[in-house]
Design an enzyme around this catalytic site. Sequence first.
Site, short mmCIF file in Angstrom:
data_model
loop_
_atom_site.label_atom_id
_atom_site.label_comp_id
_atom_site.label_asym_id
_atom_site.label_seq_id
_atom_site.Cartn_x
_atom_site.Cartn_y
_atom_site.Cartn_z
N HIS A 83 27.91 36.48 40.50
CA HIS A 83 29.22 37.10 40.71
C HIS A 83 29.03 38.60 40.88
CE1 HIS A 83 33.52 37.79 40.29
NE2 HIS A 83 33.20 38.83 39.54
N ASP A 110 44.56 33.40 33.37
CA ASP A 110 44.02 34.66 33.87
C ASP A 110 44.89 35.21 35.00
OD1 ASP A 110 42.04 36.79 34.41
OD2 ASP A 110 41.72 35.64 36.25
N ARG A 143 48.93 42.62 33.92
CA ARG A 143 48.09 43.83 33.77
C ARG A 143 48.28 44.77 34.95
NH1 ARG A 143 42.46 41.29 33.53
NH2 ARG A 143 41.75 43.44 33.61
N SER A 180 38.32 38.05 31.90
CA SER A 180 38.89 37.57 33.15
C SER A 180 37.78 37.05 34.08
CB SER A 180 39.68 38.72 33.80
OG SER A 180 39.94 38.45 35.15
N LYS A 206 36.60 32.78 34.85
CA LYS A 206 36.54 32.14 36.17
C LYS A 206 35.15 31.54 36.43
CE LYS A 206 38.49 35.81 37.91
NZ LYS A 206 39.51 36.81 38.01
#
Length: 433
Positions: A82, A161, A168, A183, A187
């Site tokens: 990621h 999320d 947010r 967060s 995922k």
Amino acid sequence: MRAYDIILKKRNGYELTEEEINFFINGIMDGSIQDYQASALLMAIYFNGLTDKETSQLTMAMVNSGEILDLSSIDGIKVDKHSTGGVGDKISLIVIPLVASVGVPVAKISGRGLGHTGGTIDKLESIPGFRTDLDTETFIDNVNKFKMAIAGQTHNLTPADKKLYSLRDVTATVDSIPLIASSIMSKKIASGADCIVLDVKVGSGAFMKKLDEAILLAETMVNIGKRLGKKTIAIVSDMNQPLGYEIGNANEVREAIEVLKGKGAEDETYIALTIASYMAVLGGAFNDFDTAFEYMKRAIETGEGIKYLRKLITIQGGNPNVIDDPSILPQAKNKIEIKSDKDGYINSINAEKIGTAAMLLGAGRTKKDETIDHGAGITLTKKVGDRVKKGDTLSILHTNRTKWDDAINIVKDAFIINKNEIEPLKYIYKIIE
Ligand code: URA
């Protein structure tokens, strides 16, 4: 249990229990806790933080709020990667084939671009015919047969999320390290991988502008991985200038092909080899990083990497001839050169500005669901540290739009050229294992 008491407890700086965190997340999902109470808790977390234990528990509560991809029918240790997002970041296109080439299964769920940052799914969709809407069965089948598959997110992963992020976004609580870390990790964990390599970007084009914050984010995510039984390694890499030379979807596919042919930019190649090597080690193909790195370098030299990219494109319905003839990829009609107005050295190239200009040229989205132009983008012809003369080309804009003045101004603004010579930027600042 009452939402009020949980907000009060966090507001006063105390650690929440797992029951309290689950109660809150479940309440947000079933509507029994209102947005104003969720926002108040987010602000209390913003100011008072979360302990490592709370951060992991929040991550799991978000994972459990939706579907979890079951990849247990895939043989081997599944590794995922990621990136926290950047400009010109085409690393996934390079590492998926490299890692698959050593027999480590890569089951990659990727996203689309938004704002100044790009998304891997958009990049791959610039390849004629390439399909990213694989159903779960085909996705798993492809990983078992070919060791790799990539798809856009179609499952209902981590809805909590999504809900929290939307709050947010409008309550000035996005930039909280435990909230960002939970967060991202929620995922990744819901996507079903066993091990994760994180590329935390730092600099002008990244979410994290300061090195100490990027390191803290990386450490927090590695910690979550450790607590939740997912082996996680993070690298903190530079995003003070775009990665490589190409920005924009087809442009980036073209450059990824170059990297796998051994003709790519040094920064892009080095970071891709590093990430691929850590993924291969976590996936059990090698005992140590150095051996993996040597193999990955060789996989580029021998053509093994590009062979696997060709295979990935073919099995997902794309035209594999793009490998030999990248001119098949979409190209924009208009090409506008930006030239230097003085002699000197490139001191910086603000990556966020370049990303924003690329978006204005059609390569990105200002809001979700906007269509993008796969042929639009920017080619840099110089990088930080390079010497330039007045009149030298700094970059080329590619667009099908009819107006590009704003983009020109932003790109000109992005380049800082001074008389003083400066060192090229580092590629990787820290590795957290
Ligand atoms: N990216 C995410 O997925 N979540 C955040 O909170 C920030 C960046």
